[in-house]
Design an enzyme around this catalytic site. Structure first.
Site, PDB file in Angstrom:
ATOM      1  N   SER A  12       0.841  -1.212   0.000  1.00  9.21           N
ATOM      2  CA  SER A  12       0.000   0.000   0.000  1.00  9.21           C
ATOM      3  C   SER A  12       0.871   1.254   0.000  1.00  9.21           C
ATOM      4  O   SER A  12       0.513   2.260  -0.627  1.00  9.21           O
ATOM      5  CB  SER A  12      -0.985  -0.006   1.169  1.00  9.21           C
ATOM      6  OG  SER A  12      -0.309   0.138   2.399  1.00  9.21           O
ATOM      7  N   MET A  89      10.544  -6.329   5.076  1.00 10.17           N
ATOM      8  CA  MET A  89      10.640  -6.833   6.439  1.00 10.17           C
ATOM      9  C   MET A  89      11.895  -7.687   6.642  1.00 10.17           C
ATOM     10  O   MET A  89      11.822  -8.852   7.052  1.00 10.17           O
ATOM     11  CB  MET A  89       9.365  -7.624   6.792  1.00 10.17           C
ATOM     12  CG  MET A  89       8.092  -6.807   6.621  1.00 10.17           C
ATOM     13  SD  MET A  89       8.118  -5.201   7.489  1.00 10.17           S
ATOM     14  CE  MET A  89       7.676  -5.743   9.122  1.00 10.17           C
ATOM     15  N   HIS A 108       8.056   3.517   9.177  1.00 11.97           N
ATOM     16  CA  HIS A 108       7.721   2.548  10.230  1.00 11.97           C
ATOM     17  C   HIS A 108       6.461   3.023  10.965  1.00 11.97           C
ATOM     18  O   HIS A 108       6.361   4.204  11.312  1.00 11.97           O
ATOM     19  CB  HIS A 108       8.893   2.411  11.203  1.00 11.97           C
ATOM     20  CG  HIS A 108       8.647   1.376  12.242  1.00 11.97           C
ATOM     21  ND1 HIS A 108       8.750   0.019  11.980  1.00 11.97           N
ATOM     22  CD2 HIS A 108       8.247   1.480  13.539  1.00 11.97           C
ATOM     23  CE1 HIS A 108       8.446  -0.657  13.073  1.00 11.97           C
ATOM     24  NE2 HIS A 108       8.132   0.203  14.032  1.00 11.97           N
TER      25      HIS A 108
HETATM   26  C1  GAR Z   1       3.787  -0.505   6.679  1.00 14.27           C
HETATM   27  O1  GAR Z   1       2.919  -0.179   7.745  1.00 14.27           O
HETATM   28  C2  GAR Z   1       5.210  -0.147   7.021  1.00 14.27           C
HETATM   29  O2  GAR Z   1       5.313   0.997   7.824  1.00 14.27           O
HETATM   30  C3  GAR Z   1       5.626  -1.377   7.798  1.00 14.27           C
HETATM   31  O3  GAR Z   1       5.105  -2.438   7.051  1.00 14.27           O
HETATM   32  C4  GAR Z   1       3.872  -2.027   6.490  1.00 14.27           C
HETATM   33  C5  GAR Z   1       3.841  -2.415   5.032  1.00 14.27           C
HETATM   34  O4  GAR Z   1       2.591  -2.199   4.489  1.00 14.27           O
HETATM   35  N1  GAR Z   1       7.048  -1.450   7.941  1.00 14.27           N
HETATM   36  C6  GAR Z   1       7.654  -1.893   9.038  1.00 14.27           C
HETATM   37  O5  GAR Z   1       7.052  -2.348   9.995  1.00 14.27           O
HETATM   38  C7  GAR Z   1       9.179  -1.792   9.011  1.00 14.27           C
HETATM   39  N2  GAR Z   1       9.723  -2.190  10.251  1.00 14.27           N
HETATM   40  P1  GAR Z   1       2.389  -2.078   2.906  1.00 14.27           P
HETATM   41  O6  GAR Z   1       3.015  -3.335   2.290  1.00 14.27           O
HETATM   42  O7  GAR Z   1       0.908  -2.077   2.725  1.00 14.27           O
HETATM   43  O8  GAR Z   1       3.063  -0.822   2.464  1.00 14.27           O
END
Ligand code: GAR
Length: 202
Positions: A12, A89, A108
């Site tokens: 997203s 991740m 984050h």
């Molecule tokens: C997001 O909320 C990002 O901030 C988090 O993973 C999610 C990915 O969502 N990142 C972390 O936690 C990094 N430590 P997305 O795939 O929908 O962008």
């Protein structure tokens, strides 16, 4: 500026960044998406958008240096200048840090240094905090430990559930991250990146 996006999941944030570039709120061209999960939904998005992908399974490589060496080759082949992590991740290793240290940022979903790592929104919810938020920070070898570039708080309301809090955090990320990436790419690179750089001690 030519950017690469690193993502592992839904994508997203990748969508919000690519949309910002299309709408010229972000003066960037996303020339590569790097993904460590070959069936991640973000890859379908990359295909829709026609963005080249380097998708890999870490377990097919001997170690982190081996797959990061391949990533670096792809980055150089595409002329990538800086890297934007959006839900990637996985800790960044020495190989990537040697080539792109100081040129990588991450988003984050908490007010770091609170709740680093996975499931930060869940960690904050379970801790019962009344304020959480979003952090954009430089990437170093640690888990969400690089120096902080920007933060935006979000108050947890009495009426919130875990789901509404998650939606609120995502809305902040999708607005804040493209804005901060734009400010970041408009600035020249700092030559030395330390853990206190960018901190406001006034
Ligand atoms: C997001 O909320 C990002 O901030 C988090 O993973 C999610 C990915 O969502 N990142 C972390 O936690 C990094 N430590 P997305 O795939 O929908 O962008």
């Amino acid at each position: 500026m030519k950017l690469a996006l690193f993502a592992s999941g839904t994508g997203s944030n990748a969508r919000s960044l690519v949309r910002a570039a299309r709408e010229q709120r972000l003066e960037a061209e996303f020339v590569l998406i790097v993904c460590d999960r070959p069936r991640a939904p973000v890859l379908a998005f990359a295909e829709e958008e026609g963005i080249p992908v380097f998708a890999f399974s870490p377990k097919e490589y001997e170690n982190k240096a081996a797959f990061e060496t391949e990533i670096v080759k792809e980055l150089y082949a595409k002329g990538v200048e800086r890297i934007v992590l959006a839900g990637y991740m996985r800790l960044i290793g020495d190989t990537l840090l040697t080539e792109y240290g100081g040129r990588m940022i991450n988003v984050h979903p908490s007010l770091l240094p609170a709740f680093p790592g996975k499931d930060a929104i869940r960690q904050a919810w379970d801790a019962g905090v009344k304020v959480t938020g979003v952090t954009v920070h430089y990437v170093d070898e640690g888990m969400d430990t690089g120096s902080i570039i920007a933060q935006e708080p979000l108050y947890v309301k009495e009426t919130d559930s875990f789901e509404t809090l998650t939606a609120g955090i995502q809305a902040v990320e999708h607005r804040l991250y493209p804005e901060i990436v734009q400010q970041w790419i408009a600035r020249p690179l700092k030559t030395v990146q330390t853990n206190t750089e960018g901190a406001n001690h006034s």
